[in-house]
Write a protein that holds these residues in place. Structure first.
Motif, PDB file in Angstrom:
ATOM      1  N   GLN A  70      39.372  32.534  48.135  1.00 57.46           N
ATOM      2  CA  GLN A  70      40.311  31.414  48.139  1.00 57.46           C
ATOM      3  C   GLN A  70      39.987  30.468  46.997  1.00 57.46           C
ATOM      4  O   GLN A  70      38.840  30.289  46.619  1.00 57.46           O
ATOM      5  CB  GLN A  70      40.243  30.666  49.467  1.00 57.46           C
ATOM      6  CG  GLN A  70      40.701  31.497  50.658  1.00 57.46           C
ATOM      7  CD  GLN A  70      40.560  30.739  51.966  1.00 57.46           C
ATOM      8  OE1 GLN A  70      39.949  29.680  52.014  1.00 57.46           O
ATOM      9  NE2 GLN A  70      41.120  31.270  53.034  1.00 57.46           N
ATOM     10  N   CYS A  71      41.031  29.845  46.440  1.00 56.43           N
ATOM     11  CA  CYS A  71      40.893  28.860  45.363  1.00 56.43           C
ATOM     12  C   CYS A  71      40.158  29.436  44.152  1.00 56.43           C
ATOM     13  O   CYS A  71      39.368  28.747  43.489  1.00 56.43           O
ATOM     14  CB  CYS A  71      40.179  27.607  45.864  1.00 56.43           C
ATOM     15  SG  CYS A  71      41.002  26.811  47.247  1.00 56.43           S
ATOM     16  N   VAL A  72      40.390  30.691  43.851  1.00 54.98           N
ATOM     17  CA  VAL A  72      39.743  31.344  42.702  1.00 54.98           C
ATOM     18  C   VAL A  72      40.266  30.724  41.404  1.00 54.98           C
ATOM     19  O   VAL A  72      41.478  30.530  41.230  1.00 54.98           O
ATOM     20  CB  VAL A  72      40.035  32.856  42.726  1.00 54.98           C
ATOM     21  CG1 VAL A  72      39.593  33.502  41.427  1.00 54.98           C
ATOM     22  CG2 VAL A  72      39.337  33.500  43.910  1.00 54.98           C
ATOM     23  N   ASP A  73      39.364  30.383  40.489  1.00 48.68           N
ATOM     24  CA  ASP A  73      39.797  29.833  39.207  1.00 48.68           C
ATOM     25  C   ASP A  73      39.150  30.528  38.012  1.00 48.68           C
ATOM     26  O   ASP A  73      39.305  30.071  36.879  1.00 48.68           O
ATOM     27  CB  ASP A  73      39.528  28.330  39.152  1.00 48.68           C
ATOM     28  CG  ASP A  73      38.070  27.983  39.411  1.00 48.68           C
ATOM     29  OD1 ASP A  73      37.256  28.908  39.544  1.00 48.68           O
ATOM     30  OD2 ASP A  73      37.753  26.782  39.498  1.00 48.68           O
ATOM     31  N   VAL A  74      38.437  31.635  38.233  1.00 47.45           N
ATOM     32  CA  VAL A  74      37.899  32.430  37.130  1.00 47.45           C
ATOM     33  C   VAL A  74      37.811  33.891  37.583  1.00 47.45           C
ATOM     34  O   VAL A  74      37.434  34.173  38.721  1.00 47.45           O
ATOM     35  CB  VAL A  74      36.512  31.897  36.682  1.00 47.45           C
ATOM     36  CG1 VAL A  74      35.516  31.929  37.828  1.00 47.45           C
ATOM     37  CG2 VAL A  74      35.975  32.700  35.506  1.00 47.45           C
ATOM     38  N   VAL A  75      38.230  34.805  36.689  1.00 50.16           N
ATOM     39  CA  VAL A  75      38.174  36.241  36.962  1.00 50.16           C
ATOM     40  C   VAL A  75      37.367  36.894  35.847  1.00 50.16           C
ATOM     41  O   VAL A  75      37.631  36.661  34.655  1.00 50.16           O
ATOM     42  CB  VAL A  75      39.581  36.868  37.040  1.00 50.16           C
ATOM     43  CG1 VAL A  75      39.479  38.361  37.328  1.00 50.16           C
ATOM     44  CG2 VAL A  75      40.414  36.176  38.102  1.00 50.16           C
ATOM     45  N   PHE A  76      36.361  37.676  36.212  1.00 50.71           N
ATOM     46  CA  PHE A  76      35.531  38.379  35.240  1.00 50.71           C
ATOM     47  C   PHE A  76      36.088  39.792  35.028  1.00 50.71           C
ATOM     48  O   PHE A  76      36.489  40.457  35.996  1.00 50.71           O
ATOM     49  CB  PHE A  76      34.085  38.458  35.722  1.00 50.71           C
ATOM     50  CG  PHE A  76      33.394  37.121  35.731  1.00 50.71           C
ATOM     51  CD1 PHE A  76      32.816  36.618  34.573  1.00 50.71           C
ATOM     52  CD2 PHE A  76      33.319  36.367  36.898  1.00 50.71           C
ATOM     53  CE1 PHE A  76      32.172  35.387  34.587  1.00 50.71           C
ATOM     54  CE2 PHE A  76      32.689  35.143  36.912  1.00 50.71           C
ATOM     55  CZ  PHE A  76      32.118  34.649  35.749  1.00 50.71           C
ATOM     56  N   TYR A  77      36.099  40.219  33.759  1.00 50.06           N
ATOM     57  CA  TYR A  77      36.671  41.507  33.396  1.00 50.06           C
ATOM     58  C   TYR A  77      35.635  42.386  32.707  1.00 50.06           C
ATOM     59  O   TYR A  77      34.718  41.902  32.042  1.00 50.06           O
ATOM     60  CB  TYR A  77      37.868  41.325  32.449  1.00 50.06           C
ATOM     61  CG  TYR A  77      39.092  40.765  33.120  1.00 50.06           C
ATOM     62  CD1 TYR A  77      40.084  41.608  33.626  1.00 50.06           C
ATOM     63  CD2 TYR A  77      39.258  39.391  33.259  1.00 50.06           C
ATOM     64  CE1 TYR A  77      41.207  41.094  34.241  1.00 50.06           C
ATOM     65  CE2 TYR A  77      40.379  38.864  33.872  1.00 50.06           C
ATOM     66  CZ  TYR A  77      41.349  39.729  34.363  1.00 50.06           C
ATOM     67  OH  TYR A  77      42.464  39.226  34.982  1.00 50.06           O
ATOM     68  N   HIS A  78      35.825  43.696  32.877  1.00 51.79           N
ATOM     69  CA  HIS A  78      35.077  44.705  32.130  1.00 51.79           C
ATOM     70  C   HIS A  78      35.548  44.665  30.679  1.00 51.79           C
ATOM     71  O   HIS A  78      36.663  44.196  30.400  1.00 51.79           O
ATOM     72  CB  HIS A  78      35.347  46.081  32.767  1.00 51.79           C
ATOM     73  CG  HIS A  78      34.416  47.147  32.311  1.00 51.79           C
ATOM     74  ND1 HIS A  78      34.673  47.915  31.196  1.00 51.79           N
ATOM     75  CD2 HIS A  78      33.223  47.580  32.806  1.00 51.79           C
ATOM     76  CE1 HIS A  78      33.691  48.776  31.036  1.00 51.79           C
ATOM     77  NE2 HIS A  78      32.794  48.600  32.003  1.00 51.79           N
ATOM     78  N   PRO A  79      34.746  45.123  29.742  1.00 50.06           N
ATOM     79  CA  PRO A  79      35.207  45.125  28.343  1.00 50.06           C
ATOM     80  C   PRO A  79      36.535  45.842  28.133  1.00 50.06           C
ATOM     81  O   PRO A  79      37.258  45.539  27.172  1.00 50.06           O
ATOM     82  CB  PRO A  79      34.064  45.845  27.607  1.00 50.06           C
ATOM     83  CG  PRO A  79      32.853  45.512  28.408  1.00 50.06           C
ATOM     84  CD  PRO A  79      33.310  45.495  29.832  1.00 50.06           C
ATOM     85  N   ASP A  80      36.918  46.780  29.012  1.00 52.78           N
ATOM     86  CA  ASP A  80      38.223  47.436  28.881  1.00 52.78           C
ATOM     87  C   ASP A  80      39.314  46.680  29.622  1.00 52.78           C
ATOM     88  O   ASP A  80      40.391  47.229  29.904  1.00 52.78           O
ATOM     89  CB  ASP A  80      38.138  48.882  29.396  1.00 52.78           C
ATOM     90  CG  ASP A  80      37.742  48.948  30.864  1.00 52.78           C
ATOM     91  OD1 ASP A  80      37.619  47.877  31.493  1.00 52.78           O
ATOM     92  OD2 ASP A  80      37.549  50.066  31.375  1.00 52.78           O
TER      93      ASP A  80
END
Length: 612
Positions: A252-262
């Motif tokens: 809930q209330c997520v404000d950052v998403v981490f991604y793989h280099p692809d």
């Protein structure tokens, strides 16, 4: 006859916990020829874990027929979590023993700065023993330069121990080992000397009472019975870490998403929690600039490990974000670190101190030992404090300590600050910025308000009614830091009402304990002259479902009947409340009647009463 000994502190070495010997108190009870009886370990407080209880009770017999009761408290956190119990424990002690290990200088200074002032306030006129346990290892002499105030020594010096003893008026002992000499003859001799002193004092007081009772030719004054025991208010255990840990899983209330280099999504998180434990994330999310941090290691870690992605084609996160604020996309450049990111986030959200669990999780993800070491080092760099040498080399020493946000930056840094704020409360014409993620994690009413079909779920500016700004800020301080310090009884009651409105039960209990402690510490003269309406306090406690406090207040009014019955607000008690107070009043009507008859008898015999 009985003697109550209270032992505080941990004499074990924080860096050699697995090889430390038996405890000082337990060793003394087992070896002293003057102590007999079977010892039993009874956990009296469930706030600690099974491996490290808050305090342990030992019962034995000393000098043949004297009951010996020992409370051994190795964990100082009891003064933070349950001040009511710890204060009463020290107040009932006949002898106080404070222990520490000479090789754990960090814990010594933490105790000296944070807990010794608290102990001084609670101490009665009882003997205190300071026991410095252990042989100093790898001791470095402090700098003697008159312009240098640093202390590079890794051990607690004798001078520091003696200074602490002087501060408390205590007896200082150095026990290089827990053998028969140091325990039986040295420590045991001093302890038994104070035990004999305590017995002599109690015997003298008992003889004085007997003389007073028989000083009127066998005619005794009426005996004043003891007042009824007050109800015990128990503090609710903290669930601060579990609340923040659950925030990671509920998304809930997520404000950052981490991604793989692809550019495939890996994990979702919250800026406020990440920034609370790491200056790397503060730098990444522009909370601080490189000029503010001035630490090349942190700056390099932020640049080498993460990159903010502004590409709108990247897939959004699955969690529920804040209204009008799409989550920030962050690419994790290191593939090995990225594969372990979920475990690292769990580690951070659970308090950033469970290193063994983190290492096990990383080893399950990565087979190569070099990759495991590399990822662990990156985590240490993320948690590094600017300007200091990496203090996390020996991670196992932090297993028994508080979570790192108490030692690093802390959520309190963001309290009432616009940094990363995504909601603003409007109170009495002023605004208070806050962070939805913390509010949702710590308060179920806030979680329902921000995630349900309510106006607040889509609004940034939220009005608050029925609460003052000072009270609401204290409420937010508890949500952010799991602690609060009301300015007085009135402020504590206002905070209790606010906590009841938002259904935060633990904060209610904290306010109840604060009110009880404040009232119990007041002398009778202050109770008689204070302007606080105790009956109004009782009415508010009942109205806001504070049953424990209302019951305690009724007992408090009954116990101090002669004071409160003279006040005009006493007439505001209901019939049921008045009946309870009259039934449990102290002193009782019977005693007052007997006292009047005794006085009449004394005056009729023209005797001079030595008691009255």
């Amino acid at each position: 006859m009985s003697i109550h000994i209270v032992a505080l502190g941990n004499e074990g070495d924080a860096f050699h916990q697995d090889q430390r010997p038996s405890g000082l108190i337990r060793t003394y009870l087992g070896r002293s020829p003057l102590v007999s009886g079977d010892e039993s370990s009874l956990l009296l407080n469930a706030a600690g874990t099974v491996a490290r209880p808050v305090f342990t009770e030992y019962q034995a017999s000393a000098f043949g027929n004297v009951k010996l009761l020992v409370h051994d408290c190795p964990v100082w956190d009891i003064f933070d979590s349950d001040w009511y119990t710890s204060r009463n424990l020290i107040g009932r002690g006949d002898i106080i023993v404070i222990k520490y290990n000479v090789n754990d200088k960090f814990s010594f200074h933490e105790v000296k700065d944070n807990y010794i002032p608290v102990i001084k306030r609670a101490l009665n006129s009882v003997p205190v023993i300071i026991a410095a346990v252990g042989t100093r290892q790898n001791e470095e002499l402090p700098c003697t330069c008159p312009l240098c105030t640093s202390d590079r020594g890794s051990c607690v010096s004798t001078t520091e121990g003696i200074q602490l003893a002087k501060e408390l008026g205590a007896t200082y002992l150095e026990l290089h080992s827990l053998d028969d000499f140091y325990i039986g003859k040295y420590f045991g001799g001093v302890l038994e000397y104070f035990m004999i002193q305590a017995l002599n004092q109690k015997t003298s007081e008992k003889m004085k009472k007997r003389k007073m009772c028989t000083s009127f030719h066998g005619i005794r004054p009426p005996q004043l019975e003891q007042p009824e025991k007050m109800p015990v208010l128990k503090a609710e255990a903290s669930h601060y870490n579990s609340d923040l840990n659950n925030l990671l899983f509920c998304c809930q209330c997520v404000d950052v998403v981490f991604y793989h280099p692809d550019l495939q999504g890996v994990a979702e998180a919250h800026k406020i929690v990440l920034c609370a434990v790491s200056h790397v994330f503060m730098l990444l999310f522009n909370v601080k600039s490189p000029a503010d941090i001035q630490d090349p290691t942190i700056i390099r870690t932020s640049q080498d490990l993460f990159a903010v992605n502004r590409d709108p084609t990247a897939s959004p996160g699955t969690g529920r974000a804040c209204p009008g604020n799409p989550p920030l996309r962050v690419v994790v450049k290191d593939v090995a670190f990225c594969s372990c990111l979920s475990a690292i986030l769990r580690f951070i959200y659970s308090g950033a101190f469970q290193w063994e669990e983190l290492e096990d999780d990383i080893r399950k993800k990565l087979k190569d030992s070099g990759d495991v070491s590399n990822v662990i080092e990156k985590v240490k760099c993320i948690l590094k404090t600017p300007g200091k040498i990496n203090c996390l080399r020996n991670c196992k020493t932090y297993q028994a300590r508080k979570p790192l946000w108490f030692y690093n930056t802390s959520l309190k840094f963001f309290l009432n600050k616009p940094m990363l704020a995504d909601v603003v409360f409007e109170i009495q014409g002023t605004t208070v910025p806050a962070h939805r993620a913390i509010l949702v994690a710590r308060c179920e009413v806030m979680a329902a308000m921000f995630n349900g079909n309510y106006m607040e779920a889509k609004s940034v500016l939220i009005p608050v009614y029925g609460v003052s700004k000072e009270t609401f800020l204290s409420f937010l301080e508890y949500l952010y830091t799991d602690s609060c310090c009301p300015a007085g009884i009135f402020q504590a009651m206002c905070l209790l009402i606010c906590a009841e409105m938002y259904q935060v039960s633990r904060l209610q209990h904290i306010c109840e304990l604060f009110i009880v402690t404040q009232l119990q510490s007041m002398p009778s003269r202050e109770l008689a002259s204070m302007n606080l309406d105790i009956v109004d306090l009782l009415k508010k406690a009942k109205f806001h479902h504070s049953d424990c406090l209302s019951t305690w207040l009724l007992h408090f009014i009954a116990t101090n009947y002669l004071i409160f019955s003279q006040k005009p607000e006493f007439q505001d008690l209901s019939v049921e409340e008045r009946s309870f107070v009259e039934k449990h009043r102290w002193p009782s009507n019977l005693y007052l009647k007997q006292l009047a008859e005794y006085r009449k008898y004394i005056h009729s015999r023209k005797c001079r009463c030595l008691v009255m």
